[in-house]
Scaffold this active site. Structure first.
Site, mmCIF file in Angstrom:
data_model
loop_
_atom_site.group_PDB
_atom_site.id
_atom_site.type_symbol
_atom_site.label_atom_id
_atom_site.label_comp_id
_atom_site.label_asym_id
_atom_site.label_seq_id
_atom_site.Cartn_x
_atom_site.Cartn_y
_atom_site.Cartn_z
ATOM 1 N N ARG A 86 0.867 -1.191 0.000
ATOM 2 C CA ARG A 86 0.000 0.000 0.000
ATOM 3 C C ARG A 86 0.903 1.241 0.000
ATOM 4 O O ARG A 86 1.804 1.336 0.833
ATOM 5 C CB ARG A 86 -0.941 0.002 1.216
ATOM 6 C CG ARG A 86 -1.939 -1.161 1.195
ATOM 7 C CD ARG A 86 -3.031 -0.988 2.242
ATOM 8 N NE ARG A 86 -4.034 -0.029 1.831
ATOM 9 C CZ ARG A 86 -4.967 0.454 2.656
ATOM 10 N NH1 ARG A 86 -4.998 0.083 3.924
ATOM 11 N NH2 ARG A 86 -5.866 1.311 2.214
ATOM 12 N N ASP A 228 -2.687 9.259 7.324
ATOM 13 C CA ASP A 228 -1.819 8.212 6.758
ATOM 14 C C ASP A 228 -0.458 8.768 6.385
ATOM 15 O O ASP A 228 0.520 8.033 6.298
ATOM 16 C CB ASP A 228 -2.480 7.571 5.538
ATOM 17 C CG ASP A 228 -3.595 6.650 5.988
ATOM 18 O OD1 ASP A 228 -4.689 7.163 6.291
ATOM 19 O OD2 ASP A 228 -3.349 5.437 6.089
HETATM 20 O O1 MRU Z 1 -7.628 2.109 4.277
HETATM 21 P P1 MRU Z 1 -7.427 2.088 5.751
HETATM 22 O O2 MRU Z 1 -8.555 1.528 6.526
HETATM 23 O O3 MRU Z 1 -6.091 1.484 6.137
HETATM 24 O O4 MRU Z 1 -7.336 3.646 6.123
HETATM 25 C C1 MRU Z 1 -7.104 4.026 7.451
HETATM 26 C C2 MRU Z 1 -7.134 5.477 7.680
HETATM 27 O O5 MRU Z 1 -7.316 6.273 6.788
HETATM 28 C C3 MRU Z 1 -6.836 5.942 9.085
HETATM 29 O O6 MRU Z 1 -7.499 7.134 9.365
HETATM 30 C C4 MRU Z 1 -5.329 6.159 9.245
HETATM 31 O O7 MRU Z 1 -4.614 5.072 8.754
HETATM 32 C C5 MRU Z 1 -4.946 6.385 10.658
HETATM 33 S S1 MRU Z 1 -5.111 4.938 11.669
HETATM 34 C C6 MRU Z 1 -4.505 5.338 13.200
#
Ligand code: MRU
Length: 335
Positions: A86, A228
């Site tokens: 990712r 992220d």
């Molecule tokens: O696609 P995901 O579910 O991994 O996305 C997660 C998010 O966008 C969260 O807000 C981010 O990773 C922060 S988690 C502490």
């Protein structure tokens, strides 16, 4: 490697184990992961998800392989393959870069195991400190809106934005949370609702498109979201739909806080335009799937736009809550 226990990731009895977040909240299934392809699949399908968690899960797997006697070259290939799963969350890259350094050591297996333990335990401590700082922004009886899932499921500790909410609920007892369902993969409706229910924190679930009228009605006091990747200028990427909330918050005069550990800050990324946004498959938008099965509501082969994240400009952020403290607009460069 010593025992490491989190809400959705653990190293126990010599095994890396992950709670399947795709099947939550209706099925609590733990998988035992012992090879790179399995971990890649778990991350790609979001059975393991959340920025800090994907970095830690990949790290624990590499440490497990090192303990099993994997050669340096094999570990190097594992690190590259896991990093490619990712692209948006910088935490994964941060963990993989740390592993590459440990791999240079003479006793690389020992160094990697030690690093994995350190990163896991550091994340627990970072979440704790974030909660302690962030709680100062919350008042008794606040109605807080959040997006996606940023709780214990997404980290090794209590979480980031949801960790602040958890800490505030412990302190005040009367916090209420508005939970965006978070289309397309419903991390709010499935995971944040699951965590708040377990923690016995009052919450109300809403479709993402309902947030505007809720704000207009004066029912949202504050917004806390995770990240992220946070760029050097304070722009940040988070689950798609976060930018909508930030625009709405500014229009309605509602404080908008982004909450993250230092491992989410990317000093090499100058601004949000430099952040690579993951594009995901069409079936996530043409229908829905989970422990309940799957269905498609759109016509076959409907064209789809499905970015997993969006970028919120720094100008819409009231403050950034890090493990090192709270930073407002002019001081952001001091982070
Ligand atoms: O696609 P995901 O579910 O991994 O996305 C997660 C998010 O966008 C969260 O807000 C981010 O990773 C922060 S988690 C502490």
């Amino acid at each position: 490697m010593k025992e490491l226990i989190g809400a959705s990731l653990k190293y126990q009895a010599g095994k890396v184990q992950v709670l399947d977040q795709y099947l939550l909240p209706h099925q609590e299934v733990w998988h035992h992961c012992q090879d790179v392809v399995s971990m890649q699949n778990l991350i790609n399908k979001l059975q393991v998800r959340g920025a800090p968690l994907i970095g830690l899960a990949a790290t624990l797997l590499v440490a497990y392989l090192a303990e099993q006697g994997a050669a340096r070259e094999e570990l190097n290939e594992a690190i590259d393959a896991l990093e490619a799963t990712r692209p948006t969350a910088v935490n994964l890259k941060h963990c993989m870069d740390c592993l590459r350094q440990a791999l240079q050591q003479h006793d690389f297996a020992g160094a990697i195991v030690q690093l994995a333990e350190q990163l896991f335990e550091e994340d627990v401590a970072l979440c704790q400190r974030i909660g302690e700082h962030g709680v100062s922004l919350v008042e008794a009886a606040d109605n807080i809106l959040t997006h996606c899932n940023t709780g214990a499921l997404a980290t090794a500790g209590i979480g980031t934005a949801l960790g602040v909410i958890y800490t505030a609920a412990q302190k005040f007892g009367d916090i209420h949370v508005w939970v965006d369902e978070t289309r397309p993969l419903l991390q709010g409706g499935r995971l944040t609702a699951y965590e708040l229910k377990r923690w016995q924190i009052p919450y109300t679930l809403l479709c993402d498109s309902m947030a505007a009228s809720l704000m207009a009605a004066g029912k949202v006091d504050k917004i806390f979201v995770g990240a992220d990747r946070i760029a050097a200028n304070g722009d940040f990427a988070n689950k798609v739909g976060t930018y909508n909330l930030a625009v709405l918050a500014q229009y309605h005069g509602i404080p908008f806080y982004v909450v993250a550990p230092k491992t989410t800050f990317d000093a090499k990324c100058i601004h949000g335009g430099d952040i690579e946004i993951e594009l995901r498959c069409t079936s996530e938008v043409t229908g829905v799937s989970g422990s309940f099965g799957e269905c498609q509501w759109a016509p076959d082969n409907a064209p789809v736009f499905n970015p997993a994240f969006d970028v919120t400009p720094a100008s819409l952020v009231t403050a950034w809550v890090f493990d090192s403290g709270i930073y407002y607009q002019p001081e952001f460069s001091a982070v």
